[in-house]
Design a protein around this motif. Structure first.
Motif, PDB file in Angstrom:
ATOM      1  N   ALA A 155      43.600  30.972  53.003  1.00 53.51           N
ATOM      2  CA  ALA A 155      42.481  30.762  53.924  1.00 53.51           C
ATOM      3  C   ALA A 155      41.450  31.887  53.811  1.00 53.51           C
ATOM      4  CB  ALA A 155      42.989  30.613  55.359  1.00 53.51           C
ATOM      5  N   CYS A 156      41.023  32.136  52.572  1.00 55.04           N
ATOM      6  CA  CYS A 156      40.009  33.160  52.324  1.00 55.04           C
ATOM      7  C   CYS A 156      39.132  32.693  51.159  1.00 55.04           C
ATOM      8  CB  CYS A 156      40.657  34.509  52.038  1.00 55.04           C
ATOM      9  SG  CYS A 156      41.585  34.589  50.502  1.00 55.04           S
ATOM     10  N   PRO A 157      37.970  33.320  50.984  1.00 52.12           N
ATOM     11  CA  PRO A 157      37.096  32.931  49.871  1.00 52.12           C
ATOM     12  C   PRO A 157      37.705  33.268  48.508  1.00 52.12           C
ATOM     13  CG  PRO A 157      35.921  34.305  51.474  1.00 52.12           C
ATOM     14  CD  PRO A 157      37.369  34.328  51.845  1.00 52.12           C
ATOM     15  N   VAL A 158      37.275  32.537  47.481  1.00 51.79           N
ATOM     16  CA  VAL A 158      37.747  32.771  46.120  1.00 51.79           C
ATOM     17  C   VAL A 158      37.430  34.201  45.691  1.00 51.79           C
ATOM     18  CG1 VAL A 158      37.474  32.097  43.694  1.00 51.79           C
ATOM     19  CG2 VAL A 158      37.635  30.347  45.454  1.00 51.79           C
ATOM     20  N   GLY A 159      36.280  34.735  46.101  1.00 52.11           N
ATOM     21  CA  GLY A 159      35.923  36.112  45.763  1.00 52.11           C
ATOM     22  C   GLY A 159      36.943  37.108  46.293  1.00 52.11           C
ATOM     23  N   THR A 160      37.459  36.854  47.474  1.00 53.59           N
ATOM     24  CA  THR A 160      38.494  37.716  48.050  1.00 53.59           C
ATOM     25  C   THR A 160      39.770  37.619  47.228  1.00 53.59           C
ATOM     26  OG1 THR A 160      37.545  37.437  50.252  1.00 53.59           O
ATOM     27  CG2 THR A 160      39.821  38.213  50.149  1.00 53.59           C
ATOM     28  N   VAL A 161      40.111  36.418  46.800  1.00 51.13           N
ATOM     29  CA  VAL A 161      41.295  36.233  45.946  1.00 51.13           C
ATOM     30  C   VAL A 161      41.136  37.042  44.665  1.00 51.13           C
ATOM     31  CG1 VAL A 161      42.568  34.561  44.521  1.00 51.13           C
ATOM     32  CG2 VAL A 161      41.898  33.967  46.859  1.00 51.13           C
ATOM     33  N   ARG A 162      39.962  36.939  44.052  1.00 53.52           N
ATOM     34  CA  ARG A 162      39.727  37.663  42.798  1.00 53.52           C
ATOM     35  C   ARG A 162      39.835  39.184  42.997  1.00 53.52           C
ATOM     36  NH1 ARG A 162      38.008  34.337  38.811  1.00 53.52           N
ATOM     37  NH2 ARG A 162      37.103  32.349  39.415  1.00 53.52           N
ATOM     38  N   SER A 163      39.262  39.696  44.082  1.00 56.11           N
ATOM     39  CA  SER A 163      39.320  41.151  44.294  1.00 56.11           C
ATOM     40  C   SER A 163      40.736  41.602  44.629  1.00 56.11           C
ATOM     41  CB  SER A 163      38.324  41.595  45.372  1.00 56.11           C
ATOM     42  OG  SER A 163      38.675  41.096  46.631  1.00 56.11           O
ATOM     43  N   ARG A 164      41.467  40.807  45.425  1.00 58.79           N
ATOM     44  CA  ARG A 164      42.859  41.158  45.741  1.00 58.79           C
ATOM     45  C   ARG A 164      43.730  41.086  44.491  1.00 58.79           C
ATOM     46  NH1 ARG A 164      43.900  37.869  51.372  1.00 58.79           N
ATOM     47  NH2 ARG A 164      42.654  39.236  52.693  1.00 58.79           N
ATOM     48  N   LEU A 165      43.483  40.085  43.673  1.00 58.32           N
ATOM     49  CA  LEU A 165      44.256  39.946  42.441  1.00 58.32           C
ATOM     50  C   LEU A 165      44.002  41.129  41.514  1.00 58.32           C
ATOM     51  CD1 LEU A 165      46.277  38.185  40.969  1.00 58.32           C
ATOM     52  CD2 LEU A 165      44.363  36.902  40.011  1.00 58.32           C
ATOM     53  N   HIS A 166      42.756  41.529  41.406  1.00 61.14           N
ATOM     54  CA  HIS A 166      42.422  42.698  40.583  1.00 61.14           C
ATOM     55  C   HIS A 166      43.140  43.944  41.122  1.00 61.14           C
ATOM     56  CE1 HIS A 166      40.151  45.459  38.098  1.00 61.14           C
ATOM     57  NE2 HIS A 166      39.887  46.155  39.186  1.00 61.14           N
ATOM     58  N   ALA A 167      43.052  44.145  42.436  1.00 62.65           N
ATOM     59  CA  ALA A 167      43.714  45.309  43.050  1.00 62.65           C
ATOM     60  C   ALA A 167      45.224  45.242  42.860  1.00 62.65           C
ATOM     61  CB  ALA A 167      43.362  45.392  44.540  1.00 62.65           C
ATOM     62  N   ALA A 168      45.805  44.056  43.027  1.00 64.24           N
ATOM     63  CA  ALA A 168      47.256  43.897  42.869  1.00 64.24           C
ATOM     64  C   ALA A 168      47.689  44.196  41.440  1.00 64.24           C
ATOM     65  CB  ALA A 168      47.664  42.477  43.261  1.00 64.24           C
ATOM     66  N   ARG A 169      46.936  43.689  40.480  1.00 69.40           N
ATOM     67  CA  ARG A 169      47.273  43.945  39.074  1.00 69.40           C
ATOM     68  C   ARG A 169      47.180  45.437  38.757  1.00 69.40           C
ATOM     69  NH1 ARG A 169      43.752  38.880  36.889  1.00 69.40           N
ATOM     70  NH2 ARG A 169      45.392  37.316  36.883  1.00 69.40           N
ATOM     71  N   GLU A 170      46.142  46.082  39.256  1.00 69.27           N
ATOM     72  CA  GLU A 170      45.971  47.520  39.002  1.00 69.27           C
ATOM     73  C   GLU A 170      47.109  48.323  39.630  1.00 69.27           C
ATOM     74  OE1 GLU A 170      43.734  49.283  37.075  1.00 69.27           O
ATOM     75  OE2 GLU A 170      43.367  47.237  36.361  1.00 69.27           O
ATOM     76  N   ARG A 171      47.428  48.041  40.897  1.00 70.60           N
ATOM     77  CA  ARG A 171      48.514  48.757  41.573  1.00 70.60           C
ATOM     78  C   ARG A 171      49.833  48.520  40.848  1.00 70.60           C
ATOM     79  NH1 ARG A 171      47.389  48.955  47.307  1.00 70.60           N
ATOM     80  NH2 ARG A 171      49.086  50.250  47.948  1.00 70.60           N
ATOM     81  N   PHE A 172      50.078  47.264  40.477  1.00 74.27           N
ATOM     82  CA  PHE A 172      51.310  46.932  39.788  1.00 74.27           C
ATOM     83  C   PHE A 172      51.384  47.673  38.455  1.00 74.27           C
ATOM     84  CE2 PHE A 172      54.285  44.585  37.227  1.00 74.27           C
ATOM     85  CZ  PHE A 172      55.315  44.314  38.116  1.00 74.27           C
ATOM     86  N   ARG A 173      50.281  47.664  37.720  1.00 76.54           N
ATOM     87  CA  ARG A 173      50.229  48.345  36.421  1.00 76.54           C
ATOM     88  C   ARG A 173      50.535  49.841  36.584  1.00 76.54           C
ATOM     89  NH1 ARG A 173      45.268  46.925  34.834  1.00 76.54           N
ATOM     90  NH2 ARG A 173      46.088  44.936  34.182  1.00 76.54           N
ATOM     91  N   GLU A 174      49.950  50.478  37.593  1.00 79.88           N
ATOM     92  CA  GLU A 174      50.194  51.907  37.844  1.00 79.88           C
ATOM     93  C   GLU A 174      51.671  52.159  38.155  1.00 79.88           C
ATOM     94  OE1 GLU A 174      47.590  52.870  41.076  1.00 79.88           O
ATOM     95  OE2 GLU A 174      45.786  52.600  39.853  1.00 79.88           O
ATOM     96  N   MET A 175      52.242  51.323  39.042  1.00 77.26           N
ATOM     97  CA  MET A 175      53.648  51.508  39.399  1.00 77.26           C
ATOM     98  C   MET A 175      54.549  51.244  38.199  1.00 77.26           C
ATOM     99  SD  MET A 175      53.891  50.021  43.315  1.00 77.26           S
ATOM    100  CE  MET A 175      53.559  48.346  42.841  1.00 77.26           C
ATOM    101  N   TRP A 176      54.183  50.250  37.371  1.00 75.36           N
ATOM    102  CA  TRP A 176      54.960  49.927  36.176  1.00 75.36           C
ATOM    103  C   TRP A 176      54.995  51.119  35.229  1.00 75.36           C
ATOM    104  CZ3 TRP A 176      58.165  46.128  34.730  1.00 75.36           C
ATOM    105  CH2 TRP A 176      58.525  46.062  33.385  1.00 75.36           C
ATOM    106  N   THR A 177      53.819  51.710  35.001  1.00 76.00           N
ATOM    107  CA  THR A 177      53.721  52.872  34.118  1.00 76.00           C
ATOM    108  C   THR A 177      54.572  54.018  34.647  1.00 76.00           C
ATOM    109  OG1 THR A 177      51.496  52.205  33.476  1.00 76.00           O
ATOM    110  CG2 THR A 177      52.102  54.487  33.045  1.00 76.00           C
TER     111      THR A 177
END
Length: 182
Positions: A155-177
């Motif tokens: 229940a949010c705009p597609v732009g919010t999904v894209r920004s959250r997805l970007h943030a999630a991928r970045e955080r995940f990548r950092e934790m993975w490293t």
């Protein structure tokens, strides 16, 4: 392509017929809807909550709530989105009520390597993401929902999904490293 559209129309028509019968009190139609959607609702909940027992509870609660609130469904063809939105919201509420553990995979114990070890590390890292980022990542990357579908469920705009997805991928990548370095 026309074949796919015809199949999708038939599936939607079946849901519409079942929902109409559920509204008339037909228990067999209710059971058919649950049987059709239960697997995916359970998988989404398990991926978000990381706990199969909690996922079972959420799935049951989501179906009960969906049938109690069936009068709110404006388009009977949209039942699948309706039930998934309910399940995701229930999961999100459950995640918000949890206290973050902040645990890191221990060095040597869960090092990135074999498929099983990788799965364990991925699950632990997903647990460390904030609920909104975890939800976005799970729906898009694990459940393979489109950006529009994720936006609808959350229940949010597609732009919010894209920004959250970007943030999630970045955080995940950092934790993975960090976990890889151990």
């Amino acid at each position: 392509m026309d074949h796919v559209l015809t199949d999708r129309a038939a599936v939607l028509a079946q849901d519409v017929a079942w929902i109409e019968r559920v509204r008339q009190g037909d228990e067999a139609a209710l059971n058919a809807l649950v049987a059709k959607h239960r697997g995916r609702v359970l998988r989404v909940a398990a991926n978000l909550l990381r706990d199969r027992m909690e996922a079972e509870d959420i799935a049951q609660e989501a179906f009960l709530k969906s049938f109690r609130e069936l009068h709110r469904l404006r388009d009977d063809r949209a039942y699948s989105g309706f039930i998934y939105r309910i399940a995701v919201r229930l999961c999100y509420d459950r995640l918000r009520s949890r206290k973050p553990t902040g645990e890191m995979p221990e060095r040597g114990e869960d090092r990135v390597g074999s498929a099983v070890e990788t799965k364990v590390v991925v699950e632990k890292l997903l647990d460390r993401l904030p609920p909104d980022l975890r939800l976005t990542l799970v729906l898009r990357e694990i459940e393979q929902l489109s950006y529009d579908e994720v936006a609808e469920v959350m229940a949010c705009p597609v732009g919010t999904v894209r920004s959250r997805l970007h943030a999630a991928r970045e955080r995940f990548r950092e934790m993975w490293t960090e976990a890889e370095r151990g």
